[in-house]
Design an enzyme around this catalytic site. Structure first.
Site, PDB file in Angstrom:
ATOM      1  N   PRO A  35      68.259 -10.260 -73.339  1.00  0.00           N
ATOM      2  CA  PRO A  35      69.416  -9.529 -73.526  1.00  0.00           C
ATOM      3  C   PRO A  35      69.225  -7.824 -73.250  1.00  0.00           C
ATOM      4  O   PRO A  35      69.752  -7.202 -73.196  1.00  0.00           O
ATOM      5  CB  PRO A  35      69.746  -9.746 -75.072  1.00  0.00           C
ATOM      6  CG  PRO A  35      69.158 -11.005 -75.169  1.00  0.00           C
ATOM      7  CD  PRO A  35      68.134 -11.313 -74.358  1.00  0.00           C
ATOM      8  N   GLU A  86      62.516 -15.344 -81.109  1.00  0.00           N
ATOM      9  CA  GLU A  86      62.704 -13.690 -81.304  1.00  0.00           C
ATOM     10  C   GLU A  86      62.191 -13.315 -79.902  1.00  0.00           C
ATOM     11  O   GLU A  86      62.304 -12.026 -79.741  1.00  0.00           O
ATOM     12  CB  GLU A  86      61.744 -13.192 -82.520  1.00  0.00           C
ATOM     13  CG  GLU A  86      62.480 -13.743 -83.585  1.00  0.00           C
ATOM     14  CD  GLU A  86      64.154 -13.270 -83.911  1.00  0.00           C
ATOM     15  OE1 GLU A  86      64.364 -12.080 -83.584  1.00  0.00           O
ATOM     16  OE2 GLU A  86      64.910 -14.154 -84.082  1.00  0.00           O
ATOM     17  N   ARG A 121      73.507 -19.632 -53.204  1.00  0.00           N
ATOM     18  CA  ARG A 121      74.655 -19.756 -52.624  1.00  0.00           C
ATOM     19  C   ARG A 121      74.898 -18.893 -51.464  1.00  0.00           C
ATOM     20  O   ARG A 121      75.636 -18.949 -50.481  1.00  0.00           O
ATOM     21  CB  ARG A 121      75.868 -19.693 -53.397  1.00  0.00           C
ATOM     22  CG  ARG A 121      76.349 -18.366 -53.961  1.00  0.00           C
ATOM     23  CD  ARG A 121      77.162 -18.567 -54.973  1.00  0.00           C
ATOM     24  NE  ARG A 121      78.765 -19.018 -54.573  1.00  0.00           N
ATOM     25  CZ  ARG A 121      79.462 -18.303 -53.844  1.00  0.00           C
ATOM     26  NH1 ARG A 121      79.126 -17.075 -53.606  1.00  0.00           N
ATOM     27  NH2 ARG A 121      80.718 -19.017 -53.532  1.00  0.00           N
ATOM     28  N   ASP A 163      83.892 -13.329 -51.395  1.00  0.00           N
ATOM     29  CA  ASP A 163      83.987 -13.398 -52.798  1.00  0.00           C
ATOM     30  C   ASP A 163      84.361 -12.300 -53.693  1.00  0.00           C
ATOM     31  O   ASP A 163      83.881 -11.223 -53.066  1.00  0.00           O
ATOM     32  CB  ASP A 163      82.833 -14.016 -53.321  1.00  0.00           C
ATOM     33  CG  ASP A 163      82.755 -15.698 -52.955  1.00  0.00           C
ATOM     34  OD1 ASP A 163      83.718 -16.194 -52.826  1.00  0.00           O
ATOM     35  OD2 ASP A 163      81.802 -16.050 -53.180  1.00  0.00           O
TER      36      ASP A 163
END
Length: 246
Positions: free
Chosen positions: A87, A114, A152, A167
């Site tokens: 994160p 953690e 991809r 895209d």
């Protein structure tokens, strides 16, 4: 491309690696993808990979030894991009996917508890990536997202390479609306311009709709995009039309 994924739960990848585009990419030899359970590289008989944090605090922290030893077991790891899914990482974008597709070797570290001992971040990792401002149980799902979005883009993986190039986000804008048969469904008709066969008008319509959709849903992308004078005039026209609709 070679991809190695370090994880405590390699079974989580069995479905995604044997399905859809990722399966086809491996069958075409565009990429090899291997999972490594870094618990196998733990240094004690209990196969411990985590421990209490120095200084106290809640939760457990992943130890450095299993991670380092697992990475160092991979041939030519020194030349790889070693990516920590966390994160705290920089937000993952299509631009980063385009950058990573040029690499020959990617190694992903999937964390738990953690997080990682800081020495892993300081002395092993080359990139830290986040797929959003939220917390997952582990890094596996995030790694799947990045792997799929990179693979991809590799040459020959998609049947039509233009699909990847047009895209959403590839151009910096959201994709225009798409339609297919039937021409009319429950009184809802396909826009006439798409049936006209006039390629220039179709491209103009798609460009306008792409900008319009981006203005409505992701105006931040408009601010970050570089437009020429013609497109800037088009944006002003679209804004007037949207204001009139509202």
């Amino acid at each position: 491309m070679n991809i190695h994924i370090l994880t405590l739960f390699p079974e989580m990848f069995e479905g995604i690696l044997q399905s859809s585009i990722l399966k086809k990419a491996q069958e075409k030899n565009a990429v090899t993808i291997n999972t490594i359970n870094f618990r196998d590289f733990a240094t004690n008989k209990h196969k411990t990979v985590d421990d209490y944090p120095y200084g106290g605090g809640n939760g457990m922290v992943l130890k450095p030894e299993p991670i380092f030893y697992a990475v160092e077991s991979i041939p030519n790891y020194e030349k790889a991009r070693i990516i920590m899914m966390t994160p705290q990482g920089i937000p993952y974008t299509q631009k980063k996917a385009e950058e990573l597709k040029k690499e020959e070797h990617l190694i992903f570290l999937c964390g738990h508890y953690e997080g990682f001992d800081e020495r892993i971040r300081e002395h092993l990792v080359t990139d830290e990536l986040s797929i959003g401002d939220y917390v997952l149980t582990g890094g596996e799902l995030a790694a799947m997202v990045v792997v799929d979005s990179v693979v991809r883009l590799l040459p020959g993986v998609l049947g039509n390479q233009e699909s990847a190039e047009t895209d959403s986000f590839s151009s910096g804008l959201l994709e225009y609306p798409q339609y297919t048969r039937p021409e009319e469904f429950r009184t809802w008709k396909v826009p006439e311009v798409l049936l006209s066969g006039h390629h220039q008008k179709i491209e103009e319509w798609r460009k306008k709709e792409s900008i319009k959709r981006t203005l409505q849903r992701r105006p931040d992308l408009i601010q970050a995009h570089q437009f020429d004078a013609k497109d800037q005039a088009l944006i002003k026209t679209i804004k007037r039309e949207l204001n009139h609709e509202n």
